[in-house]
Design a protein around this motif. Sequence first.
Motif, PDB file in Angstrom:
ATOM      1  N   ALA A 221     -43.466  22.084  41.086  1.00 23.79           N
ATOM      2  CA  ALA A 221     -44.509  22.534  39.925  1.00 23.79           C
ATOM      3  C   ALA A 221     -45.002  21.288  39.068  1.00 23.79           C
ATOM      4  N   THR A 222     -44.315  20.276  39.078  1.00 24.53           N
ATOM      5  CA  THR A 222     -44.548  19.038  38.317  1.00 24.53           C
ATOM      6  C   THR A 222     -45.595  18.165  38.948  1.00 24.53           C
ATOM      7  N   LEU A 223     -45.224  17.681  40.133  1.00 23.59           N
ATOM      8  CA  LEU A 223     -45.843  16.509  40.958  1.00 23.59           C
ATOM      9  C   LEU A 223     -46.974  17.163  41.726  1.00 23.59           C
ATOM     10  N   ASP A 224     -47.888  16.056  42.037  1.00 25.60           N
ATOM     11  CA  ASP A 224     -48.914  16.543  42.849  1.00 25.60           C
ATOM     12  C   ASP A 224     -48.509  16.866  44.260  1.00 25.60           C
ATOM     13  N   GLU A 225     -49.168  17.467  45.069  1.00 27.12           N
ATOM     14  CA  GLU A 225     -48.947  17.490  46.590  1.00 27.12           C
ATOM     15  C   GLU A 225     -48.624  16.178  46.993  1.00 27.12           C
ATOM     16  N   GLY A 226     -47.834  16.124  48.216  1.00 27.66           N
ATOM     17  CA  GLY A 226     -47.291  14.608  48.632  1.00 27.66           C
ATOM     18  C   GLY A 226     -46.085  13.841  48.181  1.00 27.66           C
ATOM     19  N   TRP A 227     -45.720  14.451  47.069  1.00 24.04           N
ATOM     20  CA  TRP A 227     -44.281  13.894  46.635  1.00 24.04           C
ATOM     21  C   TRP A 227     -43.213  13.618  47.561  1.00 24.04           C
ATOM     22  N   SER A 228     -42.640  12.954  47.442  1.00 21.38           N
ATOM     23  CA  SER A 228     -41.379  12.622  48.269  1.00 21.38           C
ATOM     24  C   SER A 228     -40.061  12.341  47.506  1.00 21.38           C
ATOM     25  N   ARG A 229     -39.025  13.345  48.357  1.00 19.54           N
ATOM     26  CA  ARG A 229     -37.593  13.003  47.541  1.00 19.54           C
ATOM     27  C   ARG A 229     -36.948  11.955  48.005  1.00 19.54           C
ATOM     28  N   ILE A 230     -36.055  11.243  47.205  1.00 23.20           N
ATOM     29  CA  ILE A 230     -35.541  10.194  47.255  1.00 23.20           C
ATOM     30  C   ILE A 230     -34.036  10.116  47.572  1.00 23.20           C
ATOM     31  N   GLU A 231     -33.583   9.413  48.718  1.00 22.84           N
ATOM     32  CA  GLU A 231     -32.172   9.531  49.282  1.00 22.84           C
ATOM     33  C   GLU A 231     -31.346   8.801  48.311  1.00 22.84           C
ATOM     34  N   LEU A 232     -30.364   9.616  47.903  1.00 24.11           N
ATOM     35  CA  LEU A 232     -29.407   8.742  46.744  1.00 24.11           C
ATOM     36  C   LEU A 232     -28.331   8.217  47.544  1.00 24.11           C
ATOM     37  N   PRO A 233     -27.781   7.377  46.802  1.00 18.80           N
ATOM     38  CA  PRO A 233     -26.364   6.627  47.292  1.00 18.80           C
ATOM     39  C   PRO A 233     -25.058   7.813  47.162  1.00 18.80           C
ATOM     40  N   LYS A 234     -24.342   7.449  48.116  1.00 22.46           N
ATOM     41  CA  LYS A 234     -23.283   8.582  48.171  1.00 22.46           C
ATOM     42  C   LYS A 234     -22.085   7.924  47.091  1.00 22.46           C
TER      43      LYS A 234
ATOM     44  N   GLN B  65     -40.521  10.885  43.825  1.00 26.84           N
ATOM     45  CA  GLN B  65     -41.486  10.011  43.282  1.00 26.84           C
ATOM     46  C   GLN B  65     -42.834  10.844  43.878  1.00 26.84           C
ATOM     47  N   GLY B  66     -43.786  10.347  42.799  1.00 24.55           N
ATOM     48  CA  GLY B  66     -44.933  11.029  43.166  1.00 24.55           C
ATOM     49  C   GLY B  66     -45.975  10.725  42.124  1.00 24.55           C
ATOM     50  N   SER B  67     -46.899  11.606  41.743  1.00 19.18           N
ATOM     51  CA  SER B  67     -47.849  11.375  40.713  1.00 19.18           C
ATOM     52  C   SER B  67     -48.079  12.883  39.998  1.00 19.18           C
ATOM     53  N   ILE B  68     -48.472  12.825  38.716  1.00 17.75           N
ATOM     54  CA  ILE B  68     -48.878  13.909  37.941  1.00 17.75           C
ATOM     55  C   ILE B  68     -50.412  13.945  37.610  1.00 17.75           C
ATOM     56  N   GLU B  69     -50.962  14.599  38.269  1.00 20.00           N
ATOM     57  CA  GLU B  69     -52.787  14.522  38.079  1.00 20.00           C
ATOM     58  C   GLU B  69     -53.117  13.102  38.274  1.00 20.00           C
ATOM     59  N   GLY B  70     -52.568  12.422  39.078  1.00 17.17           N
ATOM     60  CA  GLY B  70     -52.955  11.200  39.834  1.00 17.17           C
ATOM     61  C   GLY B  70     -52.178   9.940  39.028  1.00 17.17           C
ATOM     62  N   ARG B  71     -51.252  10.341  38.175  1.00 17.92           N
ATOM     63  CA  ARG B  71     -50.723   9.391  37.457  1.00 17.92           C
ATOM     64  C   ARG B  71     -49.402   9.167  37.941  1.00 17.92           C
ATOM     65  N   LYS B  72     -49.029   7.746  38.457  1.00 14.76           N
ATOM     66  CA  LYS B  72     -47.536   7.688  39.087  1.00 14.76           C
ATOM     67  C   LYS B  72     -46.627   8.039  38.236  1.00 14.76           C
ATOM     68  N   ALA B  73     -45.482   8.639  38.853  1.00 15.19           N
ATOM     69  CA  ALA B  73     -44.263   9.253  37.983  1.00 15.19           C
ATOM     70  C   ALA B  73     -42.963   9.233  38.706  1.00 15.19           C
ATOM     71  N   VAL B  74     -41.844   9.104  38.365  1.00 17.67           N
ATOM     72  CA  VAL B  74     -40.533   9.274  38.854  1.00 17.67           C
ATOM     73  C   VAL B  74     -39.859  10.508  38.198  1.00 17.67           C
TER      74      VAL B  74
ATOM     75  N   ALA C 108     -38.201   3.703  38.700  1.00 16.31           N
ATOM     76  CA  ALA C 108     -39.203   3.723  37.952  1.00 16.31           C
ATOM     77  C   ALA C 108     -39.656   2.206  37.604  1.00 16.31           C
ATOM     78  N   VAL C 109     -38.671   1.563  37.260  1.00 14.75           N
ATOM     79  CA  VAL C 109     -38.941  -0.047  37.029  1.00 14.75           C
ATOM     80  C   VAL C 109     -39.738  -0.898  38.162  1.00 14.75           C
ATOM     81  N   LEU C 110     -39.020  -0.494  39.421  1.00 15.41           N
ATOM     82  CA  LEU C 110     -39.752  -0.821  40.613  1.00 15.41           C
ATOM     83  C   LEU C 110     -41.156  -0.598  40.907  1.00 15.41           C
ATOM     84  N   GLN C 111     -41.585   0.293  40.426  1.00 13.75           N
ATOM     85  CA  GLN C 111     -42.936   1.090  41.067  1.00 13.75           C
ATOM     86  C   GLN C 111     -43.690   1.134  39.467  1.00 13.75           C
ATOM     87  N   ASP C 112     -43.252   0.663  38.411  1.00 14.58           N
ATOM     88  CA  ASP C 112     -43.744   0.413  37.185  1.00 14.58           C
ATOM     89  C   ASP C 112     -44.514   1.950  36.823  1.00 14.58           C
ATOM     90  N   ALA C 113     -43.421   2.812  36.912  1.00 11.64           N
ATOM     91  CA  ALA C 113     -43.792   4.213  36.684  1.00 11.64           C
ATOM     92  C   ALA C 113     -43.316   4.848  35.652  1.00 11.64           C
TER      93      ALA C 113
END
Length: 308
Positions: free
Chosen positions: A66-79, A114-123, A151-156
């Motif tokens: 409900a928050t991110l635009d279509e096309g968002w991707s789920r991040i694989e987390l360390p175990k 990770q994705g975008s919110i109305e075209g603005r990058k966000a994590v 977030a730091v890596l993607q400047d988001a």
Amino acid sequence: MNWISDWALPKVKAIFGGTREVPDNLWHKCPSCEQMIFHRDLERNLHVCTHCGHHMRISANARVKATLDEGWSRIELPKAPADPLRFRDQRRYGDRLKEAQQKNAMDDAVLVAQGSIEGRKAVVAAFEFAFMGGSMGAGVGEALVTAAKLAVLQDAPLIVFTASGGARMQEGTVSLMQMPRTVIATRMVKEAGLPFIVVMCDPTTGGVTASFAMLGDIHIAEPGALIGFAGARVIEQTVREKLPEGFQRAEYLLQHGILDMVVKRHDMRATLARVISLLREPMPLVTPTPDLPALPAPDAPAEAARPA
């Protein structure tokens, strides 16, 4: 609501055939007004009661969707280490953890995307309250650190939706150590000059409130969300005073300066996009208006004729 089981269900079974079973989860009862809501209507309304506007709890996946635009991707987390203390009460902690993982299709109580919110990058990191009460253990701490690094890596900007009962007791001191770890994660984001936005959902309590949840640049909450550290009964027994009505609800905290805003779920996406725009996008330069010539003074009124 006996009419549902005594009258409605037999009618439905008669229409679709007596041998056909009707699912039990077609209707949901609002915990606030106790009205019955059809499950499709509830999903279309983002799990907000269509009668009284009560915001029900939703899954982490539904919140991210409900928050991110279509096309968002789920991040694989360390175990993270599972059951580091070999804890057991009535059941093994390892068994409880596996059951929660299978039920929620998650490794732990936080989903990072990770994705975008109305075209603005966000994590986005979203807590799953159905996963052992959204409790914060080593896996949750690892997820938030990973989200901060991403977030730091993607400047988001980093946006965290909190819904937790606090630290996970089955991990003991390991769970308490996630409080300073998450604080360090927020410092990573802020030192990079990126916004850290916390959206507090029902409930946000315990060690989550006592650590990173209160360190955001912007604090937002959903209507009626329970927010606090200790329970109201514990506080009353400690201070020996009767607490005000709604002492730990979002609206009370907004009035007393703890929150920046209380936003309805339908408006959350647009609000986050606007906040990110204000914090990240440069303001347009205003061209100074050239000085206009001074207007001439109005003519003095003619003197009235005097009688002879």
